[in-house]
Design a protein around this motif. Structure first.
Motif, PDB file in Angstrom:
ATOM      1  N   LYS A 283       0.825  -1.211   0.000  1.00  8.83           N
ATOM      2  CA  LYS A 283       0.000   0.000   0.000  1.00  8.83           C
ATOM      3  C   LYS A 283       0.856   1.257   0.000  1.00  8.83           C
ATOM      4  N   ILE A 284       1.866   1.289   0.868  1.00  4.51           N
ATOM      5  CA  ILE A 284       2.695   2.491   0.984  1.00  4.51           C
ATOM      6  C   ILE A 284       3.409   2.787  -0.324  1.00  4.51           C
ATOM      7  N   ARG A 285       3.959   1.757  -0.949  1.00  3.96           N
ATOM      8  CA  ARG A 285       4.739   1.982  -2.160  1.00  3.96           C
ATOM      9  C   ARG A 285       3.829   2.290  -3.348  1.00  3.96           C
ATOM     10  N   ILE A 286       2.764   1.475  -3.540  1.00  3.22           N
ATOM     11  CA  ILE A 286       1.945   1.602  -4.752  1.00  3.22           C
ATOM     12  C   ILE A 286       0.905   2.699  -4.618  1.00  3.22           C
ATOM     13  N   LEU A 287       0.155   2.728  -3.510  1.00  4.05           N
ATOM     14  CA  LEU A 287      -0.906   3.734  -3.358  1.00  4.05           C
ATOM     15  C   LEU A 287      -0.341   5.077  -2.881  1.00  4.05           C
ATOM     16  N   ASN A 288       0.299   5.081  -1.706  1.00  2.00           N
ATOM     17  CA  ASN A 288       0.788   6.359  -1.180  1.00  2.00           C
ATOM     18  C   ASN A 288       1.897   6.928  -2.052  1.00  2.00           C
ATOM     19  N   ARG A 324       5.073   0.815 -12.880  1.00  5.56           N
ATOM     20  CA  ARG A 324       5.339  -0.481 -13.507  1.00  5.56           C
ATOM     21  C   ARG A 324       6.821  -0.775 -13.666  1.00  5.56           C
ATOM     22  N   GLU A 325       7.646   0.276 -13.753  1.00  5.34           N
ATOM     23  CA  GLU A 325       9.067   0.044 -13.978  1.00  5.34           C
ATOM     24  C   GLU A 325       9.913   0.169 -12.707  1.00  5.34           C
ATOM     25  N   GLU A 326       9.434   0.975 -11.735  1.00  2.22           N
ATOM     26  CA  GLU A 326      10.302   1.279 -10.599  1.00  2.22           C
ATOM     27  C   GLU A 326       9.715   0.945  -9.231  1.00  2.22           C
ATOM     28  N   ILE A 327       8.401   0.808  -9.134  1.00  6.21           N
ATOM     29  CA  ILE A 327       7.798   0.524  -7.831  1.00  6.21           C
ATOM     30  C   ILE A 327       7.357  -0.933  -7.722  1.00  6.21           C
ATOM     31  N   ILE A 328       6.463  -1.357  -8.574  1.00  3.70           N
ATOM     32  CA  ILE A 328       5.921  -2.718  -8.460  1.00  3.70           C
ATOM     33  C   ILE A 328       7.018  -3.784  -8.515  1.00  3.70           C
ATOM     34  N   TYR A 343      -2.654  -2.659  -8.487  1.00  5.22           N
ATOM     35  CA  TYR A 343      -2.406  -1.337  -9.060  1.00  5.22           C
ATOM     36  C   TYR A 343      -3.563  -0.885  -9.944  1.00  5.22           C
ATOM     37  N   ALA A 344      -4.156  -1.804 -10.685  1.00 12.71           N
ATOM     38  CA  ALA A 344      -5.300  -1.437 -11.538  1.00 12.71           C
ATOM     39  C   ALA A 344      -6.452  -0.883 -10.687  1.00 12.71           C
ATOM     40  N   ILE A 345      -6.667  -1.489  -9.512  1.00 15.20           N
ATOM     41  CA  ILE A 345      -7.705  -0.979  -8.601  1.00 15.20           C
ATOM     42  C   ILE A 345      -7.329   0.402  -8.085  1.00 15.20           C
ATOM     43  N   ILE A 346      -6.059   0.578  -7.721  1.00 15.86           N
ATOM     44  CA  ILE A 346      -5.589   1.881  -7.234  1.00 15.86           C
ATOM     45  C   ILE A 346      -5.837   2.955  -8.281  1.00 15.86           C
ATOM     46  N   ARG A 347      -5.532   2.626  -9.515  1.00 13.82           N
ATOM     47  CA  ARG A 347      -5.700   3.595 -10.614  1.00 13.82           C
ATOM     48  C   ARG A 347      -7.163   4.011 -10.747  1.00 13.82           C
ATOM     49  N   GLU A 348      -8.064   3.040 -10.648  1.00 12.54           N
ATOM     50  CA  GLU A 348      -9.499   3.342 -10.697  1.00 12.54           C
ATOM     51  C   GLU A 348      -9.918   4.221  -9.531  1.00 12.54           C
ATOM     52  N   ARG A 349      -9.374   3.952  -8.371  1.00 16.08           N
ATOM     53  CA  ARG A 349      -9.724   4.737  -7.187  1.00 16.08           C
ATOM     54  C   ARG A 349      -9.270   6.182  -7.347  1.00 16.08           C
ATOM     55  N   PHE A 350      -8.073   6.386  -7.835  1.00 19.32           N
ATOM     56  CA  PHE A 350      -7.579   7.749  -8.062  1.00 19.32           C
ATOM     57  C   PHE A 350      -8.486   8.513  -9.028  1.00 19.32           C
ATOM     58  N   ALA A 351      -9.044   7.800 -10.004  1.00 22.11           N
ATOM     59  CA  ALA A 351      -9.809   8.456 -11.077  1.00 22.11           C
ATOM     60  C   ALA A 351     -11.282   8.672 -10.728  1.00 22.11           C
TER      61      ALA A 351
END
Length: 478
Positions: A283-288, A324-328, A343-351
């Motif tokens: 969560k910290i790396r991908i979402l935050n 996709r290149e540096e975090i995941i 990450y796909a869910i995170i992207r939807e949440r941001f949008a």
């Protein structure tokens, strides 16, 4: 016009008895922990785990007044783009008086039926110094150490109640942080035990040996309440001065360390696991970290709302490339979780346009968030022999933001507890980028890494010379 349907508690609230005292009745708690308990009560289970609300700040007193006027019911509006829904959450049955010395709070926590004391006192409410230790010099901590019988902090009140229970032969309650902190249980233990050590080392040892502080990961976006949110509650026929709005998504991951017992929250979606830190790192790396990646270019481009930033192709391309290149690739495996799907869910949440989260909120408190959300990913990439230019660019964009004006020249209002210091340093870094990396409480020794320092200097110079939009275009193009 028909009033939309409103869900009410699906259980007899008069039959509830308390098992939890919760300190800090902000929006997040009422859209997260209280909702999970409401779901459990609706299954006909756990009715001896109702919440007694509490607080130690003036704002808590105002929240008490509002909630007591509506029988401690909270309105929660879920902001689903497909259509909003609202429910009244009935998991809390009382709210203690907010008073100097916290006598009512200490008395409530001292009762044997209270088996969990939970907290949402914000990330900054733990009196930690820059290296993660208790700040023994903080005025409130000094005051509680000098007068532990009438404490002013939540942690002092917890200690007073634990002492009363020990003296009465009552098993200690579990202390459960629900704040968005890495290792939140460990942090809470350090603060509580550290405060006790200032006035009674023997008691501190007892707390350390006998009180459980489970770690947990919590997640749900809950915007601040204003006129927009009150209007949403009114659309469901409610005159509620303190409604909560939130995204549909929620997640709670907990260590199963509750010696005095706990509600069966696994029946309503809580994940109990020994691998909380793996979920937390994800969560910290991908979402935050993702929040920071979109926030600072968005702020420099004068974009106000997060979903509007996600509508900017340059920002979403930047986010995708860095994630996709540096975090995941450097996020450790998480049980039963596909990181790309997460990450796909995170992207939807941001949008999600209904949330109307602000870019400014995501930019807030970078001096506390960067060393938790961005710098560790830079370090892990370096350990793997890679130079993460996108993450370094994200940090350079934070530096540029802290200079206090957007690319258009609009003034950025102070947005960090250390804003004046950051602004001075950011302006100095325009000529000397090393001045920014010299913040050891943020970057540690990364500034001594010649490749990192060179990439940071190049990124910062480019952002000053050409602006965020042009620099993102260049980065995305390789």
């Amino acid at each position: 016009m028909t009033t939309p349907a409103l869900s009410l508690p699906a259980y007899d609230r008069s039959a509830l008895t308390p098992g939890i005292v919760h300190i800090g009745l902000g929006n997040f708690h009422r859209a997260h922990q209280a909702v999970y308990l409401d779901d459990l009560f609706a299954l006909g289970e756990g009715h001896d785990w109702a919440i007694i609300g509490a607080g130690v700040r003036p704002a808590d007193g105002r929240m008490r007044e509002a909630l007591m006027a509506q029988d401690c019911l909270s309105t929660v509006v879920e902001l689903d783009p497909a259509g909003k829904s609202a429910r009244r959450i009935g998991a809390m049955i009382d709210f203690l008086p907010v008073e100097p010395g916290n006598a009512a709070l200490i008395a409530a926590m001292s009762k044997p039926e209270i088996r969990i004391v939970s907290l949402t006192v914000t990330e900054g409410g733990y009196f930690m110094d820059s290296v993660g230790r208790l700040d023994a010099g903080a005025a409130e901590i000094r005051a509680d150490a000098a007068n532990p019988g009438a404490p002013e902090t939540a942690f002092g009140a917890i200690l007073a109640a634990l002492k009363a229970r020990r003296d009465a032969g009552i098993i200690p309650f579990t202390v459960m942080s629900c704040d968005n902190l890495p290792g939140n249980g460990d942090v809470t233990r350090d603060v509580v035990v550290g405060l006790a050590r200032l006035f009674d080392p023997g008691f501190a040892d007892w707390v350390n040996a006998n009180v459980a502080f489970p770690n947990g990961m919590v997640d749900r976006i809950t915007p601040a309440t204003g006129e927009r949110e009150r209007a949403m509650a009114a659309a469901f026929g409610l005159d509620d001065p303190v409604p909560v709005t939130c995204e549909p998504f929620r997640q709670w991951v907990l260590e199963d360390r509750f010696p005095a017992g706990r509600p069966a929250l696994e029946k309503v979606g809580v994940i109990f696991t020994e691998h909380v830190h793996a979920y937390e790192t994800m969560k910290i790396r991908i979402l935050n970290g993702g929040h920071a990646i979109i926030a600072y270019p968005g702020g420099l481009m004068d974009i106000d709302l997060v979903h509007e930033a996600m509508e900017e192709p340059l920002i979403t391309a930047f986010l995708d490339k860095v994630e996709r290149e540096e975090i995941i690739p450097i996020v450790p495996p998480v049980p039963d979780t596909d990181l790309q799907a997460y990450y796909a869910i995170i992207r939807e949440r941001f949008a999600n346009p209904e949330v109307a989260d602000t870019v400014r909120r995501l930019c807030l408190d970078g001096s506390n968030r960067q060393p938790k959300f961005i710098v560790p990913s830079i370090r892990d990439n370096r350990a793997a022999g890679r130079l993460p230019k996108g993450l370094i660019l994200a940090s350079a964009l934070w530096c540029r933001y802290c200079a206090g004006v957007t690319d258009s020249g609009a003034v950025i209002a102070p947005n960090d507890p250390n804003w004046d210091e950051l602004t001075a340093r950011a302006q100095a870094a325009k000529a000397d980028p090393a001045a920014w990396l010299a913040m050891r409480d943020v970057y540690g020794d990364l500034g001594e890494d010649a490749e990192v320092a060179g990439a940071f200097a190049a990124a910062l110079e480019a952002v000053w010379a050409r602006g965020a939009r042009a620099v993102l275009t260049e980065y995305i193009g390789g």
